[in-house]
Design a protein around this motif. Structure first.
Motif, mmCIF file in Angstrom:
data_model
loop_
_atom_site.group_PDB
_atom_site.id
_atom_site.type_symbol
_atom_site.label_atom_id
_atom_site.label_comp_id
_atom_site.label_asym_id
_atom_site.label_seq_id
_atom_site.Cartn_x
_atom_site.Cartn_y
_atom_site.Cartn_z
ATOM 1 N N THR A 1 21.630 15.252 14.549
ATOM 2 C CA THR A 1 20.590 15.869 15.370
ATOM 3 C C THR A 1 19.594 14.854 15.916
ATOM 4 N N LEU A 2 19.163 13.919 15.074
ATOM 5 C CA LEU A 2 18.065 13.019 15.442
ATOM 6 C C LEU A 2 18.494 11.570 15.595
ATOM 7 N N GLY A 3 19.733 11.259 15.260
ATOM 8 C CA GLY A 3 20.217 9.900 15.434
ATOM 9 C C GLY A 3 20.175 9.090 14.154
ATOM 10 N N HIS A 4 20.921 7.988 14.171
ATOM 11 C CA HIS A 4 21.054 7.165 12.967
ATOM 12 C C HIS A 4 19.777 6.414 12.624
ATOM 13 N N CYS A 5 18.922 6.144 13.604
ATOM 14 C CA CYS A 5 17.678 5.435 13.324
ATOM 15 C C CYS A 5 16.792 6.254 12.390
ATOM 16 N N VAL A 6 16.640 7.539 12.704
ATOM 17 C CA VAL A 6 15.850 8.424 11.839
ATOM 18 C C VAL A 6 16.541 8.583 10.493
ATOM 19 N N GLY A 7 17.871 8.698 10.527
ATOM 20 C CA GLY A 7 18.612 8.816 9.273
ATOM 21 C C GLY A 7 18.421 7.607 8.380
ATOM 22 N N ASP A 8 18.419 6.408 8.984
ATOM 23 C CA ASP A 8 18.206 5.190 8.196
ATOM 24 C C ASP A 8 16.809 5.168 7.585
ATOM 25 N N ASN A 9 15.810 5.564 8.375
ATOM 26 C CA ASN A 9 14.444 5.602 7.842
ATOM 27 C C ASN A 9 14.315 6.610 6.714
ATOM 28 N N LEU A 10 15.024 7.718 6.834
ATOM 29 C CA LEU A 10 15.007 8.723 5.770
ATOM 30 C C LEU A 10 15.622 8.157 4.492
ATOM 31 N N LEU A 11 16.723 7.408 4.636
ATOM 32 C CA LEU A 11 17.356 6.802 3.464
ATOM 33 C C LEU A 11 16.427 5.788 2.797
ATOM 34 N N LYS A 12 15.642 5.060 3.583
ATOM 35 C CA LYS A 12 14.702 4.099 3.011
ATOM 36 C C LYS A 12 13.661 4.808 2.150
ATOM 37 N N VAL A 13 13.134 5.922 2.660
ATOM 38 C CA VAL A 13 12.129 6.667 1.899
ATOM 39 C C VAL A 13 12.743 7.234 0.624
ATOM 40 N N VAL A 14 13.948 7.793 0.752
ATOM 41 C CA VAL A 14 14.631 8.347 -0.418
ATOM 42 C C VAL A 14 14.856 7.247 -1.460
ATOM 43 N N ALA A 15 15.293 6.071 -1.011
ATOM 44 C CA ALA A 15 15.531 4.965 -1.936
ATOM 45 C C ALA A 15 14.255 4.570 -2.666
ATOM 46 N N THR A 16 13.138 4.518 -1.944
ATOM 47 C CA THR A 16 11.856 4.178 -2.566
ATOM 48 C C THR A 16 11.465 5.205 -3.613
ATOM 49 N N ARG A 17 11.618 6.466 -3.272
ATOM 50 C CA ARG A 17 11.250 7.524 -4.224
ATOM 51 C C ARG A 17 12.122 7.479 -5.475
ATOM 52 N N LEU A 18 13.400 7.278 -5.283
ATOM 53 C CA LEU A 18 14.292 7.230 -6.444
ATOM 54 C C LEU A 18 13.954 6.040 -7.335
ATOM 55 N N ALA A 19 13.718 4.878 -6.717
ATOM 56 C CA ALA A 19 13.436 3.672 -7.496
ATOM 57 C C ALA A 19 12.155 3.807 -8.306
ATOM 58 N N HIS A 20 11.185 4.608 -7.805
ATOM 59 C CA HIS A 20 9.918 4.778 -8.505
ATOM 60 C C HIS A 20 9.928 5.973 -9.460
ATOM 61 N N SER A 21 11.064 6.635 -9.585
ATOM 62 C CA SER A 21 11.116 7.841 -10.416
ATOM 63 C C SER A 21 11.968 7.672 -11.657
ATOM 64 N N MET B 1 0.843 -1.199 0.000
ATOM 65 C CA MET B 1 0.000 0.000 0.000
ATOM 66 C C MET B 1 0.875 1.244 0.000
ATOM 67 N N ARG B 2 0.438 2.263 -0.708
ATOM 68 C CA ARG B 2 1.235 3.475 -0.812
ATOM 69 C C ARG B 2 1.112 4.301 0.460
ATOM 70 N N THR B 3 2.144 5.052 0.763
ATOM 71 C CA THR B 3 2.121 6.019 1.850
ATOM 72 C C THR B 3 2.355 7.390 1.269
ATOM 73 N N ARG B 4 2.243 8.409 2.108
ATOM 74 C CA ARG B 4 2.429 9.770 1.615
ATOM 75 C C ARG B 4 3.869 10.036 1.190
ATOM 76 N N ASN B 5 4.792 9.170 1.640
ATOM 77 C CA ASN B 5 6.188 9.325 1.236
ATOM 78 C C ASN B 5 6.517 8.559 -0.042
ATOM 79 N N ASP B 6 5.545 7.813 -0.581
ATOM 80 C CA ASP B 6 5.771 6.991 -1.774
ATOM 81 C C ASP B 6 5.326 7.768 -3.000
ATOM 82 N N PRO B 7 6.199 7.978 -3.979
ATOM 83 C CA PRO B 7 5.833 8.778 -5.141
ATOM 84 C C PRO B 7 4.815 8.066 -6.017
ATOM 85 N N ARG B 8 3.809 8.794 -6.464
ATOM 86 C CA ARG B 8 2.818 8.266 -7.392
ATOM 87 C C ARG B 8 3.397 8.181 -8.796
ATOM 88 N N ASP B 9 2.872 7.244 -9.590
ATOM 89 C CA ASP B 9 3.265 7.174 -10.993
ATOM 90 C C ASP B 9 2.774 8.423 -11.698
#
Length: 716
Positions: A297-317, A1-9
């Motif tokens: 500022t926020l720790g590596h856990c947040v940074g890792d989650n940010l990288l996951k979202v970025v990776a998803t967006r790039l892969a769908h673009s 299921m898509r989330t708000r961080n997942d880019p639409r086609d």
């Protein structure tokens, strides 16, 4: 299921070739579907709905669609679907209307779970409908009209008709999808079809050849059809195990994207294919801006989650067939196996940056991500993978320096010629073999003549080339991975001498120059902090010099790096002041402790009244801002006296001392540990003994060519 961080086609642009193709397929498919649907309400069809055999075949077709066979080395787009077997078997046994209905039903159920973009779902449904329609037409031409009331089982010479129907089904499906992929990728349709035909043809022939066997079993018993589940599950399980092993070896654990190993393999294959078809291939290198701030500022856990979202967006673009890989940290790469020209690669890069513009929401916070992208093309910019990556890296850092976000490689901006590459190889050896050394040039107080600092100047004594000036190798090092190691060596060596002088009772601040590339290094502050701790020195024992030209013309995050360095307590000196067009507001905002007035202005004090007024104004300006002033390039007593009269705090130049080897610098510091009177301002022809190495009394050191050659990226 898509989330708000997942880019639409993104829907194809209305009127574009891709839009026209997809619209034509959808409209034609809808017409075939409507024609087939007109037969659904007849009594034989309604009676068939109660048959367990129909639902068994439909269930197997659905499972075959959602669980494709993906062979090692291939992607989901290249996968084979067992749904082809059962849908084609339904066509042979019950006819076109029911096969189309089954295919549409599978698409609707799949849409509920996977939520594809509506226009893509419509296209997929339409092209499968047309594929089945083509197969049904071939059967009709052979005089074969299957239906629920009179199922058809191929016998004897009828196998040829079934084979031709399978060929029609595959051909229509392959061409419709291949044209769409080629138009979306901006590549040659013919080249795309020729490249994909061998693998896709083999996979589909294997799958469709099983359909007549399924039909034979369907005619015997519904329960016997279930026996097909076992071999299909075994094939799927075996493929899944192989894929899992390959996945772990070739994919990034955090993001799931291909890793460097897989990227290099695919890049080599893509370049070989491009060479064979006389086409271009592209390579994009992408680096996130200011990502380190999130981790710090926020720790590596947040940074890792940010990288996951970025990776998803790039892969769908990216376009179908393009590969997004993670190289490490916040660095990603995109392989474009087929690209017509540089403008298409620029469009892909712009699309990648655009997909990151929308804020990312994590942990109740919103993040705005920006990226810099470098582009290199085969064979225009390089003919092998390693050089293609290196030149994309050059373009990426050019995008960072210029603040443009996207830059394509141009040879004029790359100082890495064959000779430069050879020089870089030697420089890498120099770092390992200890061929680098530091000289130190004193900064002298114009008020009382004591030493206020020692500027570290980098020298490379090449075993064959002799003394290589920083102006020759620093620009090349800035465009390579060596710059970080080079700067780390200069910082560590400078602090090592500062610690040694402190233990000898000769405390003095050492000054190190930073390059533009250094200010783009998110780990610079951590490296400097670790070096200070290692040598037991305070932040005030080190001063970092940054060229005004770099801050005036560089990207905004260069200033952020300076802020992070100042936050450590390390004083910042603005070098070459008066040449970079810094505004008063910018000078006031930056955490600057000292400015160094450029030698080009200082050297003309005696001969040029305008320069004298400029220097006096600069001295007054920085004094009003509470910043120390240092004049560079002082070579005569008259210039030193004029600067002292203006109120300049310190000076540096051959009037006081040439750059000194560490031993001679130690002698200098020992000779100037007491504070002399202002009248004894140490002209060049007086303190010869102070400039001699301790091991060679009576012999003044001869400064090498370019004696003022500076530390990384600077000569002063």
């Amino acid at each position: 299921m898509r989330t708000r961080n997942d880019p639409r086609d993104v829907r194809p642009r209305v009127g574009s070739p891709l839009w026209v193709h997809m619209a034509a397929v959808i409209v034609t498919g809808a017409a075939v579907l409507a024609a087939a649907g007109s037969h659904i309400g007849s009594p034989p069809f309604l009676h068939l709905l109660a048959s367990p055999l129909l639902w068994i075949i439909a269930a197997l077709a659905f499972l075959g669609e959602v669980w494709p066979f993906v062979t090692p080395g291939k992607t989901d787009r290249d996968s084979g679907h067992a749904a082809h077997i059962f849908c084609f078997a339904a066509l042979l046994y019950w006819g076109l209307p029911l096969a189309v209905l089954m295919r549409v039903g599978i698409a609707l159920v799949e849409a509920v779970f996977r939520r594809p973009a509506p226009f893509r779902a419509a296209f997929n449904t339409a092209q499968y409908t047309l594929s089945l329609g083509a197969a049904g037409l071939v059967l009709a031409m052979a005089g074969i009209f299957p239906g629920p009331a009179h199922p058809w089982v191929p016998q004897g010479g009828q196998w040829l008709a079934a084979a031709l129907a399978a060929l029609a089904y595959f051909s229509v499906n392959f061409v419709l999808v291949g044209v769409a992929v080629a138009l979306h990728s901006r590549t040659s349709v013919v080249a795309m079809l020729v490249r994909e035909l061998p693998y896709q043809g083999f996979v589909n022939i294997v799958l469709l050849s099983a359909a007549p066997l399924v039909v034979v079993v369907m005619d015997r018993s519904a329960l016997l059809v279930l026996l097909f589940v076992l071999p299909l599950v075994a094939i799927h399980a075996n493929a899944a195990v192989s894929l899992q092993r390959e996945y772990q070896a070739h994919h990034d654990e955090l993001t799931g994207l291909p890793n460097r190993t897989f990227l290099l393999r695919k890049s080599t294959q893509a370049l070989a294919d491009a060479a064979r078809t006389a086409e271009r291939a592209g390579f994009l290198l992408l680096d996130l801006d200011r990502f380190k701030e999130v981790n710090d500022t926020l720790g590596h856990c947040v940074g890792d989650n940010l990288l996951k979202v970025v990776a998803t967006r790039l892969a769908h673009s990216v376009r179908p067939g393009d590969m997004v890989a993670r190289l490490g940290g916040d660095e990603f790469a995109v392989l474009l196996p087929c690209v017509p020209d540089r403008s298409v690669a620029m469009e892909v890069a712009a699309r990648l940056r655009a997909c990151l513009v929308q804020p990312i929401e994590l942990e109740g916070m919103s993040f705005e991500v920006e990226a810099s992208v470098g582009i290199a093309l085969y064979p225009d910019d390089a003919c092998d993978v390693e050089r293609l990556m290196q030149r994309a890296d050059v373009a990426m850092y050019l995008a960072k320096e210029r603040g443009t976000g996207v830059e394509a490689y141009v040879s004029e901006a790359d100082r890495n010629s064959a000779a430069r590459l050879s020089l870089l190889a030697d420089l890498r050896c120099a770092l390992d073999e200890g061929e680098l050394e530091l000289h130190f040039q004193p900064k002298v107080s114009l008020l009382d003549g004591h030493t206020t600092g020692m500027e570290a100047l980098l020298r490379w004594r090449h075993p064959e080339r002799g003394v290589v000036l920083p102006a020759e190798f620093i620009p090349a090092a800035e465009q390579s991975y060596l710059m970080r190691g080079l700067t780390a060596w200069v910082v560590d060596s400078s602090l090592g001498w500062a610690a040694q002088w402190r233990r000898a009772g000769l405390s003095v601040q050492v000054c190190v120059n930073l390059t533009a590339r250094d200010l783009l290094d998110v780990g610079l502050a951590d490296m400097i902090q670790a070096a200070l701790r290692r040598h037991g020195l305070a932040p005030a024992d080190l001063m970092l010099e940054v060229s005004e030209r770099v801050l005036a013309g560089g990207p905004a995050h260069a200033g952020l790096t300076v802020d992070s360095l100042a936050a450590l307590g390390v004083p910042i000196s603005l070098d070459d002041f008066g040449t970079g067009h810094s505004s008063l507001v910018k000078l006031k905002r930056l955490p600057i402790s000292e400015v160094k007035i450029d030698a080009s202005l200082v050297s003309k004090l005696r001969d040029c009244p305008d320069d004298r007024r400029i220097v006096a104004s600069l001295v007054d300006l920085v004094r009003a801002l509470g910043i120390r002033s240092v004049a560079e390039g002082v070579e005569t007593t008259a210039v030193a006296s004029a600067l002292r009269t203006m109120g300049c705090d310190s000076a540096q130049g051959w009037h006081f001392s040439a750059p000194l080897e560490p031993a001679a610098a130690t002698v200098w510091l020992a000779a100037h540990s007491s504070v002399p009177q202002p009248a004894t301002l140490l002209p060049l022809d007086m303190p010869r003994k102070a400039r001699q190495p301790a091991s060679q009394p009576g012999k003044a050191p001869v400064p090498p060519a370019g004696a003022a050659a500076g530390s990384p990226g600077h000569s002063g």
